[in-house]
Scaffold this motif. Structure first.
Motif, PDB file in Angstrom:
ATOM      1  N   ALA A 116       0.837  -1.205   0.000  1.00 25.42           N
ATOM      2  CA  ALA A 116       0.000   0.000   0.000  1.00 25.42           C
ATOM      3  C   ALA A 116       0.871   1.254   0.000  1.00 25.42           C
ATOM      4  CB  ALA A 116      -0.935  -0.013   1.202  1.00 25.42           C
ATOM      5  N   ALA A 117       1.981   1.205   0.745  1.00 28.73           N
ATOM      6  CA  ALA A 117       2.890   2.365   0.783  1.00 28.73           C
ATOM      7  C   ALA A 117       3.453   2.639  -0.607  1.00 28.73           C
ATOM      8  CB  ALA A 117       4.018   2.119   1.782  1.00 28.73           C
ATOM      9  N   GLY A 118       3.777   1.579  -1.339  1.00 28.47           N
ATOM     10  CA  GLY A 118       4.298   1.750  -2.695  1.00 28.47           C
ATOM     11  C   GLY A 118       3.222   2.169  -3.678  1.00 28.47           C
ATOM     12  N   ALA A 119       2.050   1.551  -3.562  1.00 26.15           N
ATOM     13  CA  ALA A 119       0.969   1.816  -4.522  1.00 26.15           C
ATOM     14  C   ALA A 119       0.436   3.233  -4.377  1.00 26.15           C
ATOM     15  CB  ALA A 119      -0.164   0.806  -4.330  1.00 26.15           C
ATOM     16  N   THR A 120       0.461   3.784  -3.166  1.00 30.05           N
ATOM     17  CA  THR A 120      -0.129   5.108  -2.937  1.00 30.05           C
ATOM     18  C   THR A 120       0.903   6.230  -3.056  1.00 30.05           C
ATOM     19  OG1 THR A 120       0.178   4.894  -0.553  1.00 30.05           O
ATOM     20  CG2 THR A 120      -1.947   4.204  -1.453  1.00 30.05           C
ATOM     21  N   ARG A 121       2.160   5.891  -3.295  1.00 31.96           N
ATOM     22  CA  ARG A 121       3.177   6.929  -3.538  1.00 31.96           C
ATOM     23  C   ARG A 121       2.892   7.532  -4.907  1.00 31.96           C
ATOM     24  NH1 ARG A 121       5.588  10.952  -1.954  1.00 31.96           N
ATOM     25  NH2 ARG A 121       5.879   9.837   0.020  1.00 31.96           N
ATOM     26  N   PHE A 122       2.396   8.759  -4.957  1.00 31.59           N
ATOM     27  CA  PHE A 122       2.010   9.378  -6.221  1.00 31.59           C
ATOM     28  C   PHE A 122       3.264   9.699  -7.037  1.00 31.59           C
ATOM     29  CE2 PHE A 122       0.856  12.945  -8.969  1.00 31.59           C
ATOM     30  CZ  PHE A 122      -0.231  12.397  -9.620  1.00 31.59           C
ATOM     31  N   GLY A 123       3.236   9.362  -8.331  1.00 31.10           N
ATOM     32  CA  GLY A 123       4.391   9.635  -9.180  1.00 31.10           C
ATOM     33  C   GLY A 123       5.510   8.658  -8.875  1.00 31.10           C
ATOM     34  N   SER A 124       6.727   9.156  -8.774  1.00 30.28           N
ATOM     35  CA  SER A 124       7.897   8.299  -8.615  1.00 30.28           C
ATOM     36  C   SER A 124       8.408   8.323  -7.184  1.00 30.28           C
ATOM     37  CB  SER A 124       9.018   8.782  -9.536  1.00 30.28           C
ATOM     38  OG  SER A 124       8.597   8.693 -10.884  1.00 30.28           O
ATOM     39  N   GLY A 125       8.940   7.182  -6.737  1.00 25.61           N
ATOM     40  CA  GLY A 125       9.488   7.149  -5.390  1.00 25.61           C
ATOM     41  C   GLY A 125       9.826   5.748  -4.950  1.00 25.61           C
ATOM     42  N   TRP A 126       9.864   5.572  -3.648  1.00 23.81           N
ATOM     43  CA  TRP A 126      10.288   4.311  -3.043  1.00 23.81           C
ATOM     44  C   TRP A 126       9.405   3.966  -1.851  1.00 23.81           C
ATOM     45  CZ3 TRP A 126      14.831   1.489  -4.429  1.00 23.81           C
ATOM     46  CH2 TRP A 126      15.563   2.070  -5.478  1.00 23.81           C
ATOM     47  N   ALA A 127       9.197   2.664  -1.640  1.00 16.85           N
ATOM     48  CA  ALA A 127       8.615   2.159  -0.389  1.00 16.85           C
ATOM     49  C   ALA A 127       9.749   1.551   0.425  1.00 16.85           C
ATOM     50  CB  ALA A 127       7.548   1.112  -0.687  1.00 16.85           C
ATOM     51  N   TRP A 128       9.710   1.762   1.735  1.00 17.94           N
ATOM     52  CA  TRP A 128      10.832   1.352   2.597  1.00 17.94           C
ATOM     53  C   TRP A 128      10.366   0.597   3.832  1.00 17.94           C
ATOM     54  CZ3 TRP A 128      15.322   2.474   0.320  1.00 17.94           C
ATOM     55  CH2 TRP A 128      15.418   3.610  -0.506  1.00 17.94           C
ATOM     56  N   LEU A 129      11.217  -0.314   4.292  1.00 21.73           N
ATOM     57  CA  LEU A 129      11.149  -0.822   5.661  1.00 21.73           C
ATOM     58  C   LEU A 129      12.377  -0.254   6.351  1.00 21.73           C
ATOM     59  CD1 LEU A 129       9.916  -2.668   7.873  1.00 21.73           C
ATOM     60  CD2 LEU A 129      11.397  -4.506   7.001  1.00 21.73           C
ATOM     61  N   VAL A 155       9.723  10.779   7.579  1.00 20.44           N
ATOM     62  CA  VAL A 155       9.911   9.668   8.517  1.00 20.44           C
ATOM     63  C   VAL A 155      11.367   9.239   8.388  1.00 20.44           C
ATOM     64  CG1 VAL A 155       9.161   7.365   9.200  1.00 20.44           C
ATOM     65  CG2 VAL A 155       7.516   8.954   8.152  1.00 20.44           C
ATOM     66  N   LYS A 156      12.112   9.274   9.504  1.00 21.82           N
ATOM     67  CA  LYS A 156      13.547   9.002   9.425  1.00 21.82           C
ATOM     68  C   LYS A 156      13.899   7.635   9.990  1.00 21.82           C
ATOM     69  CE  LYS A 156      15.019  13.827   9.642  1.00 21.82           C
ATOM     70  NZ  LYS A 156      13.648  14.372   9.797  1.00 21.82           N
ATOM     71  N   GLY A 157      14.927   7.031   9.415  1.00 23.63           N
ATOM     72  CA  GLY A 157      15.405   5.748   9.888  1.00 23.63           C
ATOM     73  C   GLY A 157      16.415   5.187   8.909  1.00 23.63           C
ATOM     74  N   THR A 158      16.920   4.006   9.242  1.00 22.73           N
ATOM     75  CA  THR A 158      17.864   3.324   8.368  1.00 22.73           C
ATOM     76  C   THR A 158      17.104   2.348   7.487  1.00 22.73           C
ATOM     77  OG1 THR A 158      19.558   3.484  10.072  1.00 22.73           O
ATOM     78  CG2 THR A 158      19.927   1.868   8.311  1.00 22.73           C
ATOM     79  N   PRO A 159      17.139   2.533   6.163  1.00 23.09           N
ATOM     80  CA  PRO A 159      16.403   1.606   5.301  1.00 23.09           C
ATOM     81  C   PRO A 159      17.080   0.234   5.256  1.00 23.09           C
ATOM     82  CG  PRO A 159      17.613   3.203   3.959  1.00 23.09           C
ATOM     83  CD  PRO A 159      17.827   3.592   5.405  1.00 23.09           C
ATOM     84  N   ILE A 160      16.286  -0.835   5.439  1.00 26.58           N
ATOM     85  CA  ILE A 160      16.830  -2.190   5.331  1.00 26.58           C
ATOM     86  C   ILE A 160      16.200  -2.944   4.156  1.00 26.58           C
ATOM     87  CG2 ILE A 160      17.479  -2.320   7.764  1.00 26.58           C
ATOM     88  CD1 ILE A 160      15.004  -4.072   8.253  1.00 26.58           C
ATOM     89  N   LEU A 161      15.101  -2.412   3.622  1.00 30.28           N
ATOM     90  CA  LEU A 161      14.431  -2.989   2.453  1.00 30.28           C
ATOM     91  C   LEU A 161      13.817  -1.828   1.689  1.00 30.28           C
ATOM     92  CD1 LEU A 161      13.236  -5.577   0.979  1.00 30.28           C
ATOM     93  CD2 LEU A 161      11.239  -5.269   2.431  1.00 30.28           C
ATOM     94  N   GLY A 162      13.992  -1.812   0.384  1.00 33.27           N
ATOM     95  CA  GLY A 162      13.404  -0.735  -0.404  1.00 33.27           C
ATOM     96  C   GLY A 162      12.910  -1.261  -1.727  1.00 33.27           C
ATOM     97  N   CYS A 163      11.749  -0.781  -2.152  1.00 36.10           N
ATOM     98  CA  CYS A 163      11.209  -1.148  -3.464  1.00 36.10           C
ATOM     99  C   CYS A 163      11.098   0.101  -4.322  1.00 36.10           C
ATOM    100  CB  CYS A 163       9.848  -1.822  -3.310  1.00 36.10           C
ATOM    101  SG  CYS A 163       9.172  -2.391  -4.891  1.00 36.10           S
ATOM    102  N   ASP A 164      11.762   0.076  -5.441  1.00 39.42           N
ATOM    103  CA  ASP A 164      11.753   1.164  -6.414  1.00 39.42           C
ATOM    104  C   ASP A 164      10.408   1.136  -7.129  1.00 39.42           C
ATOM    105  OD1 ASP A 164      12.201   2.915  -8.532  1.00 39.42           O
ATOM    106  OD2 ASP A 164      14.198   2.131  -8.985  1.00 39.42           O
ATOM    107  N   VAL A 165       9.603   2.189  -6.944  1.00 41.34           N
ATOM    108  CA  VAL A 165       8.304   2.215  -7.637  1.00 41.34           C
ATOM    109  C   VAL A 165       8.275   3.261  -8.757  1.00 41.34           C
ATOM    110  CG1 VAL A 165       7.072   1.207  -5.680  1.00 41.34           C
ATOM    111  CG2 VAL A 165       7.122   3.700  -5.909  1.00 41.34           C
ATOM    112  N   TRP A 166       9.442   3.677  -9.224  1.00 42.57           N
ATOM    113  CA  TRP A 166       9.494   4.479 -10.459  1.00 42.57           C
ATOM    114  C   TRP A 166       9.009   3.600 -11.620  1.00 42.57           C
ATOM    115  CZ3 TRP A 166      12.716   9.101 -11.827  1.00 42.57           C
ATOM    116  CH2 TRP A 166      13.080   9.838 -10.693  1.00 42.57           C
TER     117      TRP A 166
END
Ligand code: MN3
Length: 202
Positions: A116-129, A155-166
């Motif tokens: 849902a975090a990736g699908a609702t990111r409008f335009g280009s971006g990333w979903a992260w854990l 939201v700040k933190g160290t990313p350990i998983l990321g999905c490119d949704v560009w």
């Protein structure tokens, strides 16, 4: 010292059928390469030259937009290639599995929220854990090539998983169907690599 594009840690076709070889080739050899080249051009002759990428990223509010976009692009893609691998997928184990279960309820609930975090990111971006400063884990998303390590991140933190949704990450195979891409992407997530990043972030 300028930044360099590392080769993909596997063949272009290694993530088939979930991510096709042509997408991987264009994504790494052209898009990621451009971020590296543009980053090097943007820092050349400035006081950012010679600094580590992490140092640049965590102080990104002081850098020009070209450094934010291309420095983020270089960092994010390095992470992306390395949390994927052929013949992976499945579920995390150990401490990371426990943290996901206690934070999100179950692995399935975690995936639903991440998708849902990736699908609702409008335009280009990333979903992260991410791992936050209090050691808890959270899901977030960022626009463009921003990431949660940047001092400007919501939201700040160290990313350990990321999905490119560009769209460049999925358009050739999945066209406009970003949710289909994300559903298939779980089949190439290397949970051992994510667990290593989790351990390092704690
Ligand atoms: Mn990309």
């Amino acid at each position: 010292m300028s930044f360099e594009l590392a080769p993909l840690p596997y063949a272009n076709n290694a993530l088939e059928p979930f991510i096709d070889a042509m997408t991987m080739e264009i994504h790494h050899d052209r898009h990621h390469a451009a971020y590296v080249n543009n980053l090097n051009a943007a820092i050349k002759g400035t006081d950012l030259e010679g600094k580590s990428l992490l140092e640049i990223i965590t102080n990104i509010s002081k850098a020009p937009m070209a450094v934010r976009n291309n420095g983020g692009g270089h960092f994010n893609h390095d992470l992306f290639w390395n949390i994927m691998a052929p013949n992976k997928g499945g579920e995390p184990t150990g401490a990371l599995a426990d943290a996901i279960k206690s934070t999100f309820g179950s692995f399935e609930d975690f995936k639903t929220q991440f998708n849902a975090a990736g699908a609702t990111r409008f335009g280009s971006g990333w979903a992260w854990l991410i791992v936050k400063s209090d050691k808890s884990i959270a899901i977030c998303s960022t626009p463009n090539q921003d990431n949660p390590l940047m001092d400007i991140a919501e939201v700040k933190g160290t990313p350990i998983l990321g999905c490119d949704v560009w769209e460049h990450a999925y358009y050739l195979k999945y066209q406009n169907k970003r949710p289909d891409y994300m559903a298939n992407w779980w089949n190439v997530v290397n949970w051992d690599a994510v667990a290593d990043r989790y351990k390092a972030a704690l």
